[in-house]
Design an enzyme around this catalytic site. Structure first.
Site, PDB file in Angstrom:
ATOM      1  CD  GLU A  87      83.759   6.679 -49.636  1.00 26.98           C
ATOM      2  OE1 GLU A  87      83.624   7.786 -50.170  1.00 26.98           O
ATOM      3  OE2 GLU A  87      82.892   6.160 -48.906  1.00 26.98           O
ATOM      4  N   GLY A  89      91.028   7.281 -50.495  1.00 29.26           N
ATOM      5  CA  GLY A  89      91.374   8.506 -51.204  1.00 29.26           C
ATOM      6  C   GLY A  89      91.126   8.407 -52.697  1.00 29.26           C
ATOM      7  CG  PHE A  90      91.229   5.108 -56.432  1.00 27.13           C
ATOM      8  CD1 PHE A  90      89.986   4.679 -56.871  1.00 27.13           C
ATOM      9  CD2 PHE A  90      92.276   5.116 -57.329  1.00 27.13           C
ATOM     10  CE1 PHE A  90      89.787   4.276 -58.173  1.00 27.13           C
ATOM     11  CE2 PHE A  90      92.087   4.713 -58.644  1.00 27.13           C
ATOM     12  CZ  PHE A  90      90.830   4.289 -59.061  1.00 27.13           C
ATOM     13  N   GLY A  91      88.668   6.632 -54.188  1.00 26.90           N
ATOM     14  CA  GLY A  91      87.240   6.627 -54.462  1.00 26.90           C
ATOM     15  C   GLY A  91      86.607   5.445 -53.752  1.00 26.90           C
ATOM     16  CE  LYS A  92      80.933   6.614 -52.250  1.00 28.28           C
ATOM     17  NZ  LYS A  92      79.475   6.847 -52.334  1.00 28.28           N
ATOM     18  CB  VAL A  93      86.563  -0.599 -53.258  1.00 29.26           C
ATOM     19  CG1 VAL A  93      86.961  -1.937 -53.865  1.00 29.26           C
ATOM     20  CG2 VAL A  93      87.757   0.341 -53.219  1.00 29.26           C
ATOM     21  CE  LYS A 117      92.161   0.615 -54.918  1.00 30.91           C
ATOM     22  NZ  LYS A 117      93.547   1.141 -54.965  1.00 30.91           N
ATOM     23  CG  ASP A 212     101.437   4.182 -48.285  1.00 32.06           C
ATOM     24  OD1 ASP A 212     101.822   4.585 -47.164  1.00 32.06           O
ATOM     25  OD2 ASP A 212     100.274   4.292 -48.691  1.00 32.06           O
TER      26      ASP A 212
END
Length: 385
Positions: A87, A89-93, A117, A212
């Site tokens: 998990e 910042g984008f969401g859950k994987v 994702k 990044d």
């Protein structure tokens, strides 16, 4: 934010600005569809011709499978908790299973495993990164970049599907106690692979600045081959005679180059600085930023940089888990490379192509050391007999 396994422990410098657009159903919530229409070219810029560099390629048009939400729901067992593998910042994987040829859902244990994702609907940062992943990673092919297989856009559902990386992130192997430690030779292999990935991005006709670079974004396949993941913050580099692009400051504390943090000026060699930080982490086994350490030791670069030129001090800061696996000559050369990558002025940093060549030279030095050690051990054993 790694693809599958964990979010970085370091904090994000800043969040993307809120997207403008019409609201849906008078709810005051920005419409994702409207945002897509407004921002679809925001990071991609002008059309890029096919450019080959080594064994990689940048395609003019993304070759990705468009999945239905139903397919990905089926592939991940309805996004159940036991399929969750990370998990950020984008969401859950989630892990899922697809038929290898058709990329259609299949039973767990058959076909190929993938990482899915799933965007958190409330995360505007996540949507921006979803879009950027498609604009960049969807058009790039290289052995040292994670492969994006496809995406899904279904009403308010936004998902990305990647190849699965079974060994997880470099960050996990370096800093988690319950994860297998990496040998010195494996660390060199990973460093060379990641460096080749960055060198490829920097060699394109339209240069890509990754922006990044950090240990959590380097994923490992079953053979510990390194692949750079997560292109959510990637930018096209300067064109013509320009030296940099000016952009909103984003990235991760401890890894971001000082000139970028101070001015928002992003250079190609800002990536080189980030690589230097990760290489320092690989030498020491310590994280770039750790607020649990004493105040003067929290920033790894500031703490360790004075020790790198001195061979005697270098011995004391090398990761104890790789003791006896490297020659002091190889370690010293790696330390010198770190110093070059961390030069305050980006003009004085080496190119990633030069970094790759230096690392390959260090690997050769270490191979000779290993051969010499084997002969020495064998000779000693015979003498004892």
């Amino acid at each position: 934010m790694g693809l599958c396994f964990s979010s970085p422990s370091s904090s994000i410098l800043s969040m993307p600005p809120q997207y403008s657009g019409k609201t849906s159903s008078g709810s005051g919530k920005s419409s994702m569809s409207q945002v897509w229409e407004i921002n679809t070219e925001s990071e991609s810029g002008s059309v890029v011709n096919n450019v080959k560099g080594g064994s990689g390629e940048f395609l003019e048009v993304a070759k990705l499978k468009v999945f239905s939400f139903g397919d990905l729901k089926s592939a991940t067992k309805s996004f159940k908790a036991d399929a969750l593998i990370g998990e950020g910042g984008f969401g859950k994987v989630y892990k899922g299973w697809l038929d290898e040829k058709k990329l259609s859902p299949t039973k767990p244990g058959s076909g190929i495993m993938v990482a899915v994702k799933k965007l958190n609907p409330e995360s505007m940062q996540g949507f921006h990164e979803w879009q950027s992943e498609i604009n960049f990673l969807g058009r790039i092919s290289h052995p040292n970049l994670v492969k994006l297989l496809g995406y899904c856009r279904d009403d308010e559902e936004f998902l990305l599907v990647y190849e699965f990386m079974p060994r997880g992130s470099l960050e996990n192997h370096l800093f988690r106690r319950n994860t297998e430690s990496l040998s010195w030779n494996t660390r060199l292999k990973i460093a060379i692979g990641a460096a080749r990935g960055l060198a490829f991005l920097h060699s394109l006709e339209k240069i890509v600045i990754y922006r990044d670079f950090k240990a959590s974004n380097i994923l490992l396949d079953g053979n510990y081959n390194a692949k750079i993941s997560d292109f959510g913050l990637a930018k096209f580099g300067p064109s013509g005679e320009e030296s940099h692009v000016t952009t909103r400051i984003m990235g991760t504390y401890g890894y971001a180059a000082p000139e970028y943090m101070a001015t928002g000026h992003l250079y190609v060699k800002s990536d080189v600085y980030g690589f230097g930080v990760v290489l320092l982490e690989m030498l020491t086994g310590l994280q770039a930023l750790d607020i649990k350490r004493p105040a003067r030791q929290q920033n790894l670069v500031e703490w360790m940089k004075p020790c790198l030129p001195d061979k005697r001090k270098l011995k004391t800061i090398m990761d104890f888990r790789i003791e006896g696996q490297y020659s002091l000559k190889a370690a010293s050369q790696a330390a010198q490379l770190v110093l070059k990558c961390l030069e305050p002025d980006p003009k004085n940093r080496p190119s990633m192509k030069d970094v790759v060549e230096t690392l390959e030279g260090i690997k050769a030095v270490n191979n000779n050391y290993n051969i010499s050690n084997k002969h020495s051990t064998k000779s000693t054993a015979m003498h004892i007999r």
